[in-house]
Design an enzyme around this catalytic site. Structure first.
Site, mmCIF file in Angstrom:
data_model
loop_
_atom_site.group_PDB
_atom_site.id
_atom_site.type_symbol
_atom_site.label_atom_id
_atom_site.label_comp_id
_atom_site.label_asym_id
_atom_site.label_seq_id
_atom_site.Cartn_x
_atom_site.Cartn_y
_atom_site.Cartn_z
ATOM 1 N N ASP A 13 0.852 -1.181 0.000
ATOM 2 C CA ASP A 13 0.000 0.000 0.000
ATOM 3 C C ASP A 13 0.894 1.240 0.000
ATOM 4 O OD1 ASP A 13 -2.449 1.443 0.212
ATOM 5 O OD2 ASP A 13 -2.061 1.709 2.348
ATOM 6 N N ASP A 15 -0.300 4.973 1.022
ATOM 7 C CA ASP A 15 -0.562 5.875 2.145
ATOM 8 C C ASP A 15 -0.524 5.117 3.465
ATOM 9 O OD1 ASP A 15 -1.077 8.265 0.575
ATOM 10 O OD2 ASP A 15 -2.898 7.262 -0.080
ATOM 11 N N ASP A 209 -1.242 -0.847 6.013
ATOM 12 C CA ASP A 209 -1.368 -0.238 7.339
ATOM 13 C C ASP A 209 -2.781 -0.364 7.898
ATOM 14 O OD1 ASP A 209 -2.283 1.734 5.354
ATOM 15 O OD2 ASP A 209 -2.534 3.041 7.112
#
Length: 266
Positions: A13, A15, A209
């Site tokens: 990922d 961000d 995250d």
């Protein structure tokens, strides 16, 4: 290390893993450099459909992270690929920005507000009530409803912004029609990413995250997963989910040694 053997490809990922509000996180540049040096296939994923890969490449480079344009895979690109497979050469009314319209143009779609095959909702920082109203009326007339991702909100320097999922809920409330979400946590996004780099789920690791998007979509696509605690999911929240990542690490900086230890020479 046993659960991380035979890793040939990496998905990560963007961000919360590599960047936070366009600022590079510690270890991000080193992680990408390690992947490039090792020769491993990889893709950087994002649910954000605002930007084209070229835009994102430039933004990452400004933060010191040198990611090749071809190594970026967005929810807009996944949505365009999905629609191309469903209805080749179709038409769409788009609520979104260049990242989405460019991806659809590149697969041969026509943008129109006259009897489109699909209404496609993506991310934008300036949602227009007029455009949303037009989307509602086209769906009422029979256009199929697609959304790039279900994220209800997103961050900005000024605070929380409504995102695709929130606007999709508004349209659904008005029409009674729910969209098909292409981006994470739909494992379709992961499968399309794997296909793009000719990778297999059994030998690929997904880094994210968020437990509710990155980890669950990686898990459902058959990959091993690494949760980093530098973004949305906090340490005390991990055990609340009915599934677990393969590994939990503080940040992407802690993943860098894994890439070296699992290089082709090993």
């Amino acid at each position: 290390m046993s659960e991380m053997k035979h890793v040939e490809s990496w998905l990560t990922d963007m961000d919360g893993v590599l960047v936070h509000e366009h600022r590079a996180l510690p270890g991000a540049a080193e992680f990408i450099e390690a992947l490039m040096t090792s020769g491993r296939r990889f893709l950087v994923l994002t649910n954000n459909s605002i930007y084209t890969p070229r835009d994102l490449c430039a933004r990452l480079r400004a933060g010191g992270i040198d990611v090749p344009e071809e190594a970026i895979w967005t929810s807009a690109m996944a949505a365009a690929q999905f629609l191309d497979g469903q209805r080749h050469g179709g038409s769409a009314y788009v609520v979104g920005e260049a990242g989405l319209t460019t991806a659809l143009h590149e697969v041969g779609y026509t943008m129109t507000d006259v009897d489109p095959d699909y209404v496609v909702l993506g991310e934008t920082r300036t949602y227009s009530f007029e455009a949303i109203t037009r989307a509602i009326r086209l769906i009422e007339k029979g256009a199929r409803f697609i959304a790039t991702n279900p994220d209800p909100s997103g961050p900005s320097a000024e605070g929380t912004l409504p995102a695709t999922g929130a606007v999709a809920a508004l349209i659904t409330r008005a029409t009674g029609v729910a969209p098909y979400f292409v981006g994470k946590p739909n494992p379709l996004m992961m499968r399309s990413a794997l296909n793009r780099i000719d990778a297999h789920s059994e030998s690929t690791v997904m880094i994210g995250d968020r437990m509710d998007t990155d980890v669950v979509s990686g898990l459902e696509a058959g990959m091993r997963t690494i949760l980093v605690l530098s973004g949305s999911t906090k340490p005390e929240q991990v055990d609340r989910f009915p599934y677990v990542p393969t590994r939990v690490m503080d940040s992407i900086a802690d993943v860098v040694p894994l890439v070296g230890e699992l290089s082709p020479a090993q």
